[in-house]
Design a protein around this motif. Structure first.
Motif, PDB file in Angstrom:
ATOM      1  N   ILE A 199       8.441 -13.620 -23.666  1.00 32.37           N
ATOM      2  CA  ILE A 199       7.981 -13.166 -23.180  1.00 32.37           C
ATOM      3  C   ILE A 199       7.644 -14.124 -23.529  1.00 32.37           C
ATOM      4  O   ILE A 199       7.645 -15.547 -24.696  1.00 32.37           O
ATOM      5  CB  ILE A 199       6.800 -12.472 -23.605  1.00 32.37           C
ATOM      6  CG1 ILE A 199       6.256 -12.265 -24.952  1.00 32.37           C
ATOM      7  CG2 ILE A 199       7.680 -10.453 -22.629  1.00 32.37           C
ATOM      8  CD1 ILE A 199       5.209 -10.816 -24.961  1.00 32.37           C
ATOM      9  N   ALA A 219       1.556 -12.869 -21.172  1.00 27.59           N
ATOM     10  CA  ALA A 219       2.055 -11.603 -21.454  1.00 27.59           C
ATOM     11  C   ALA A 219       1.209 -10.357 -22.958  1.00 27.59           C
ATOM     12  O   ALA A 219       0.958  -9.452 -22.749  1.00 27.59           O
ATOM     13  CB  ALA A 219       3.282 -11.783 -21.980  1.00 27.59           C
ATOM     14  N   GLY A 231       8.373 -10.540 -18.837  1.00 34.44           N
ATOM     15  CA  GLY A 231       9.455 -11.938 -19.610  1.00 34.44           C
ATOM     16  C   GLY A 231      11.039 -11.473 -18.225  1.00 34.44           C
ATOM     17  O   GLY A 231      10.799 -10.303 -16.612  1.00 34.44           O
ATOM     18  N   CYS A 236       7.885  -4.651 -23.365  1.00 34.44           N
ATOM     19  CA  CYS A 236       7.156  -6.269 -22.777  1.00 34.44           C
ATOM     20  C   CYS A 236       7.995  -6.845 -21.495  1.00 34.44           C
ATOM     21  O   CYS A 236       7.773  -7.599 -21.068  1.00 34.44           O
ATOM     22  CB  CYS A 236       6.579  -6.618 -24.272  1.00 34.44           C
ATOM     23  SG  CYS A 236       7.876  -7.611 -24.914  1.00 34.44           S
TER      24      CYS A 236
END
Length: 468
Positions: A305, A309, A264, A260
């Motif tokens: 995040i 997300a 972010g 991820c």
């Protein structure tokens, strides 16, 4: 006498053994690991990066040679042998039918944020299924397979292979040999020696986790270098990924990766950002983050995040730390609260409106922020907030043996007539630094197949010479 001896038990070694056996050679494969841990790092892989000029079975659209080369050139920063890299790229276009013949199955193309349905062919059942298929095929072809047999050195006559010496003192002769025993990523002492101390008095490698096998100790690689084999590569360069800090020391594999990052921000333990999280598509950039985290205090980072997300990345095996406020998340992650809130709020303020599209290099970016986030920059403002602690995860090291297009080991610039190398032990010829998803399997498959073919030819020549 045995024709071809293959040292190693991963993808490259198995490709070499299969090709040599198909060429009519008698083959023995020596695997350092016990049977239940066979396959080296290949058991943790998922896919193969493939060149193709038009859609092909499980590959959508086209991924021509020049684009593949440019992708590789970009991540390596030019530290690559173009001839050997292009050999790898071209070989990736025509190996899948051969792989299928040996029991490997491919799954339909993936969609979503991984952005690899066009470039990478995924193995049905992952790398473990691929390794098991190859071992079954090798056994059917009559390849002798021995487990729990680490090789510590080879006996040479000048630049000619004569015999392999195992840890138990056994001496195994063969007319030719393929070295495919992996890098030194599992050797903690060698990693410490390579990385040394940093300016903060830390030993960075002490905080590294090993994504793959514990059996890649680099013993044979070091022995070959001490015997005068030409080497290539920087011992600190490796396929190094930012993985979950809670991952095990060995064999965490693919599920410990945190995907991820591009959605972010990433901060260090002082709650400061240190790199552009949105530089490029994640499959092209995920492998730089291990090294980036390794350069931070304590060799730790934190991927942050918000709720927006969730569902846009492959979820990791461990749940993230969650909180309803930024201050609470900082506290739960053990980060300095004021600095963390300031960093995230400064990032939020720098985000410029755009059309968010995580499948494209979109126009969502920051302004007036250092480091900038150049794509996929959206404010982190929708609770709950999530944080994942990151540590460097080493997949494989790039220090290896220099080769030519015949995969021959070199001594003083001269290729050996009967000693070849494939896989991690020579990947540094193509990968001087950096990584892009699936290229390690491309290198191992290409040079494993070349090495096996050349070893069978060398064995035939040795036999004919002895007969005369």
């Amino acid at each position: 006498m045995l024709d071809v001896l293959v040292i190693g038990g991963g993808n490259a070694a198995l490709c070499a053994a299969l090709m040599a056996s198909e060429a009519g050679a008698s083959v023995m494969l020596l695997e350092a690991a016990p049977r239940e841990w066979r396959g080296g790092n290949s058991q943790h892989t998922r896919n193969l990066r493939c060149m193709h000029d038009a859609p092909q079975d499980v590959l959508v659209d086209a991924y021509p040679e020049e684009e593949y080369w440019q992708d590789l050139l970009k991540v390596t920063g030019g530290i690559t042998n173009e001839a050997l890299a292009r050999l790898t790229i071209r070989a990736s276009s025509n190996c899948r039918d051969w792989m299928r013949k040996h029991g490997v199955h491919f799954q339909p193309p993936l969609s979503g944020a991984l952005h690899v349905a066009r470039t990478n062919a995924f193995f049905m059942g992952g790398g473990k299924a691929l390794v098991n298929a190859y071992f079954r095929s090798a056994e059917k072809l009559g390849v002798q397979i021995r487990y729990d047999t680490p090789v510590v050195s080879v006996e040479l006559d000048g630049d000619r292979f004569v015999a392999a010496c195992t840890v138990s003192g056994e001496r195994i002769e063969a007319r030719s040999c393929v070295l495919a025993a992996g890098g030194f990523e599992s050797n903690r002492d060698w990693l410490r020696e390579a990385w040394g101390q940093n300016g903060r008095g830390e030993w960075p490698s002490d905080n590294f986790l090993i994504r793959g096998t514990r059996f890649n100790q680099g013993v044979l690689l070091k022995s070959m270098m001490e015997a005068g084999a030409d080497s290539i590569g920087d011992p600190t360069q490796a396929h190094m990924v930012a993985i979950d800090a809670r991952a095990p020391l060995y064999d965490g594999g693919i599920c410990t990766r945190i995907d991820c990052v591009s959605l972010g921000v990433v901060v260090n333990r002082e709650a400061q950002r240190f790199y552009d999280e949105g530089e490029d598509f994640w499959p092209k950039r995920y492998a730089i983050w291990g090294r980036l985290v390794a350069q931070q205090p304590g060799q730790i980072g934190y991927s942050i995040i918000d709720q927006k997300a969730i569902g846009r990345f492959m979820p990791p095996v461990f749940a993230g730390v969650t909180a309803n406020t930024l201050a609470e998340l900082a506290s739960r992650l053990g980060l300095p609260e004021r600095a963390f809130v300031h960093t995230v709020e400064a990032y939020n303020a720098a985000c410029r409106p755009g059309s968010f599209d995580h499948t494209a290099l979109d126009d969502c970016r920051t302004e007036g922020l250092t480091p900038a986030k150049t794509h996929w920059a959206r404010p982190i403002d929708t609770p709950p907030y999530y944080g994942y602690a990151l540590k460097p995860g080493v997949t494989f090291t790039y220090l290896g043996l220099k080769v030519n297009d015949k995969s021959a080991v070199h001594f003083g610039g001269r290729p050996s007539p009967n000693l070849f190398v494939a896989g991690e032990m020579m990947a540094g010829n193509v990968l001087g630094q950096g990584y892009t998803a699936g290229v390690g399997m491309s290198i191992g498959t290409a040079f494993g197949r070349i090495a096996g073919t050349q070893a069978a030819l060398a064995a035939r020549k040795e036999f004919e010479h002895a007969a005369v």
